[in-house]
Design a protein around this motif. Structure first.
Motif, PDB file in Angstrom:
ATOM      1  N   MET A 174     -43.844   1.623   7.414  1.00 52.25           N
ATOM      2  CA  MET A 174     -43.106   0.423   7.781  1.00 52.25           C
ATOM      3  C   MET A 174     -44.003  -0.469   8.623  1.00 52.25           C
ATOM      4  N   SER A 175     -43.998  -1.731   8.307  1.00 51.59           N
ATOM      5  CA  SER A 175     -44.827  -2.656   9.071  1.00 51.59           C
ATOM      6  C   SER A 175     -44.160  -3.018  10.398  1.00 51.59           C
ATOM      7  N   THR A 176     -44.948  -3.607  11.261  1.00 54.31           N
ATOM      8  CA  THR A 176     -44.433  -4.012  12.576  1.00 54.31           C
ATOM      9  C   THR A 176     -43.353  -5.069  12.427  1.00 54.31           C
ATOM     10  N   LEU A 177     -43.547  -5.985  11.485  1.00 59.72           N
ATOM     11  CA  LEU A 177     -42.556  -7.033  11.264  1.00 59.72           C
ATOM     12  C   LEU A 177     -41.221  -6.452  10.786  1.00 59.72           C
ATOM     13  N   SER A 178     -41.289  -5.433   9.947  1.00 64.01           N
ATOM     14  CA  SER A 178     -40.062  -4.776   9.485  1.00 64.01           C
ATOM     15  C   SER A 178     -39.347  -4.070  10.638  1.00 64.01           C
ATOM     16  N   LEU A 179     -40.111  -3.426  11.496  1.00 68.34           N
ATOM     17  CA  LEU A 179     -39.504  -2.739  12.638  1.00 68.34           C
ATOM     18  C   LEU A 179     -38.851  -3.722  13.600  1.00 68.34           C
TER      19      LEU A 179
ATOM     20  N   ALA B 203     -37.624  -6.686  12.757  1.00 69.90           N
ATOM     21  CA  ALA B 203     -36.426  -7.177  12.070  1.00 69.90           C
ATOM     22  C   ALA B 203     -35.301  -6.150  12.133  1.00 69.90           C
ATOM     23  N   PHE B 204     -35.629  -4.891  11.904  1.00 61.96           N
ATOM     24  CA  PHE B 204     -34.622  -3.835  11.965  1.00 61.96           C
ATOM     25  C   PHE B 204     -34.061  -3.695  13.378  1.00 61.96           C
ATOM     26  N   GLY B 205     -34.924  -3.771  14.376  1.00 63.05           N
ATOM     27  CA  GLY B 205     -34.473  -3.679  15.768  1.00 63.05           C
ATOM     28  C   GLY B 205     -33.576  -4.845  16.155  1.00 63.05           C
ATOM     29  N   THR B 206     -33.896  -6.037  15.679  1.00 63.76           N
ATOM     30  CA  THR B 206     -33.077  -7.209  15.965  1.00 63.76           C
ATOM     31  C   THR B 206     -31.696  -7.077  15.321  1.00 63.76           C
ATOM     32  N   ALA B 207     -31.664  -6.627  14.083  1.00 64.84           N
ATOM     33  CA  ALA B 207     -30.375  -6.431  13.406  1.00 64.84           C
ATOM     34  C   ALA B 207     -29.566  -5.330  14.092  1.00 64.84           C
ATOM     35  N   LEU B 208     -30.232  -4.284  14.511  1.00 68.72           N
ATOM     36  CA  LEU B 208     -29.541  -3.200  15.220  1.00 68.72           C
ATOM     37  C   LEU B 208     -28.988  -3.686  16.553  1.00 68.72           C
ATOM     38  N   ALA B 209     -29.742  -4.522  17.256  1.00 68.80           N
ATOM     39  CA  ALA B 209     -29.263  -5.092  18.515  1.00 68.80           C
ATOM     40  C   ALA B 209     -28.035  -5.963  18.291  1.00 68.80           C
ATOM     41  N   ALA B 210     -28.004  -6.690  17.186  1.00 70.69           N
ATOM     42  CA  ALA B 210     -26.841  -7.521  16.871  1.00 70.69           C
ATOM     43  C   ALA B 210     -25.614  -6.660  16.612  1.00 70.69           C
ATOM     44  N   VAL B 211     -25.772  -5.601  15.869  1.00 73.73           N
ATOM     45  CA  VAL B 211     -24.639  -4.733  15.545  1.00 73.73           C
ATOM     46  C   VAL B 211     -24.160  -3.984  16.789  1.00 73.73           C
ATOM     47  N   ILE B 212     -25.090  -3.516  17.612  1.00 68.78           N
ATOM     48  CA  ILE B 212     -24.695  -2.842  18.859  1.00 68.78           C
ATOM     49  C   ILE B 212     -24.021  -3.839  19.797  1.00 68.78           C
TER      50      ILE B 212
ATOM     51  N   LEU C 163     -20.166  -9.185  21.868  1.00 68.27           N
ATOM     52  CA  LEU C 163     -21.174 -10.236  21.756  1.00 68.27           C
ATOM     53  C   LEU C 163     -20.541 -11.448  21.090  1.00 68.27           C
ATOM     54  N   PRO C 164     -20.710 -12.660  21.636  1.00 72.31           N
ATOM     55  CA  PRO C 164     -20.119 -13.845  21.010  1.00 72.31           C
ATOM     56  C   PRO C 164     -20.643 -14.047  19.575  1.00 72.31           C
ATOM     57  N   ASP C 165     -19.823 -14.662  18.756  1.00 76.81           N
ATOM     58  CA  ASP C 165     -20.183 -14.870  17.353  1.00 76.81           C
ATOM     59  C   ASP C 165     -21.478 -15.641  17.192  1.00 76.81           C
ATOM     60  N   ARG C 166     -21.693 -16.630  18.058  1.00 75.52           N
ATOM     61  CA  ARG C 166     -22.909 -17.438  17.920  1.00 75.52           C
ATOM     62  C   ARG C 166     -24.162 -16.594  18.141  1.00 75.52           C
ATOM     63  N   TRP C 167     -24.115 -15.650  19.068  1.00 72.49           N
ATOM     64  CA  TRP C 167     -25.267 -14.783  19.297  1.00 72.49           C
ATOM     65  C   TRP C 167     -25.435 -13.770  18.174  1.00 72.49           C
ATOM     66  N   PHE C 168     -24.322 -13.233  17.687  1.00 74.70           N
ATOM     67  CA  PHE C 168     -24.381 -12.260  16.595  1.00 74.70           C
ATOM     68  C   PHE C 168     -25.006 -12.881  15.356  1.00 74.70           C
ATOM     69  N   CYS C 169     -24.528 -14.069  14.980  1.00 72.72           N
ATOM     70  CA  CYS C 169     -25.057 -14.735  13.794  1.00 72.72           C
ATOM     71  C   CYS C 169     -26.504 -15.168  13.994  1.00 72.72           C
ATOM     72  N   ALA C 170     -26.847 -15.602  15.195  1.00 73.18           N
ATOM     73  CA  ALA C 170     -28.221 -16.017  15.459  1.00 73.18           C
ATOM     74  C   ALA C 170     -29.180 -14.827  15.388  1.00 73.18           C
ATOM     75  N   LEU C 171     -28.773 -13.692  15.914  1.00 73.54           N
ATOM     76  CA  LEU C 171     -29.628 -12.504  15.839  1.00 73.54           C
ATOM     77  C   LEU C 171     -29.789 -12.019  14.396  1.00 73.54           C
ATOM     78  N   LEU C 172     -28.719 -12.085  13.616  1.00 71.72           N
ATOM     79  CA  LEU C 172     -28.834 -11.689  12.211  1.00 71.72           C
ATOM     80  C   LEU C 172     -29.672 -12.686  11.422  1.00 71.72           C
ATOM     81  N   ALA C 173     -29.590 -13.967  11.773  1.00 75.26           N
ATOM     82  CA  ALA C 173     -30.451 -14.962  11.121  1.00 75.26           C
ATOM     83  C   ALA C 173     -31.913 -14.672  11.430  1.00 75.26           C
ATOM     84  N   LEU C 174     -32.208 -14.356  12.696  1.00 70.29           N
ATOM     85  CA  LEU C 174     -33.575 -14.024  13.081  1.00 70.29           C
ATOM     86  C   LEU C 174     -34.065 -12.783  12.341  1.00 70.29           C
TER      87      LEU C 174
END
Length: 78
Positions: A1-6, A8-17, A23-34
């Protein structure tokens, strides 16, 4: 797994946690967009154009949802 994939996965995991901790909707959607945009960048580096296109479209949709959440939160405060 590349660093960029890790990242991205960490950011998505942070959004779900964060969703579990109200977590407000605006932050959840922004983290998933990132996370989607980072995944798209990783797909471009790996030479997977269809995956890159799918990730970038998904990132754009989540960015639109985040902008909509920011707009509606601003209207509620007025």
């Amino acid at each position: 797994m590349s660093t960029l994939s890790l990242i991205a996965f960490g950011t998505a995991l942070a959004a779900v946690i964060g969703l579990a901790f109200d977590l407000p909707d605006r932050w959840f959607c922004a983290l998933l967009a990132l996370a989607s945009l980072l995944g798209g960048a990783d797909a471009v580096l790996r030479g997977l154009p269809l995956w890159a296109f799918a990730f970038l479209i998904t990132g754009a949709m989540f960015a639109g949802a985040a902008a909509h959440a920011v707009y509606t939160a601003g209207r509620r405060q007025r």
